[in-house]
Motif scaffolding. Sequence first.
Motif: not given
Lengths: 123, 142
Positions: A80-108
């Motif tokens: 993540v950079v800054g505090a806007s355009d942030v997307l949170v992706i919740e993932v099943d705990p079986k995966f190596k990460y159970n949450r991804l927090i990412l800066s992306v273009d057009d988060p909506i």
Amino acid sequence: MSRNKVEIKAGELVITPRGLDKLWSFTKEIRVPLSLIRGATYDPGVVAESKGVRAPGLNTLGKKVSATYRKDGDRHYWNVVGASDVLVIEVDPKFKYNRLILSVDDPIGAEQKINEAVHNQES
Amino acid sequence: MGRPREFDTPALLRQASDLFARRGYAATSIDEVVKVTGVARGSLYSIFGSKQGIFAAALKRAAGQRLGSRSLGERLDMKHYHGDPAEAASLLDLLNVAILEMASHNHEISDLVQHIIDTHGITAQALGQRALVRAGLTEAAL
């Protein structure tokens, strides 16, 4: 420009950190099967929350974060950079990460695209 | 260890419903949901997966409330209704938010809306009437 490219390819969500972020976060690419994704949410407020304990990675005074964090037994990937355009992706705990927090273009738009792909894949 | 604490899910969904009904879907932030429900962000994500997951659960809860033996559509056409108008109004508000903001591009939500409309016999008249009442443009029919 956002820090992550997010694409849906052949039943997987493919996240590619851009440029040097690959190095900082020790991550070239993350591929998550859509069947393991629980949902995506545009959530800039997540940046203000406590991230937990950092595994290898970079954090420059909170403005730029590329790292894996552990919090209450969970495993979160932040790029993540800054505090806007942030997307949170919740993932099943079986995966190596159970949450991804990412800066992306057009988060909506990304939120809608991912949630729709997950729903289509289930039905 | 990372698992959500015990809390009252129906109460959480009622509070979330009020928030979505008042502000709409897009304008409701996770920050607001955390503030209004008092439930930590991490717990909300663990339980519902996403903001859309919270909204869908709130809509299902509202549709599952005891709405009496007659269909909601029939009851809303009644001039003198003595049941629980708050629950009926809350459901119609959530449906209107879902229809206007989400259903055109979101199949999970459009399927859910269609199911609720069919199950409860909700009419276009009832939805439109409630939208006008919510906007303060006409008197309540309930």
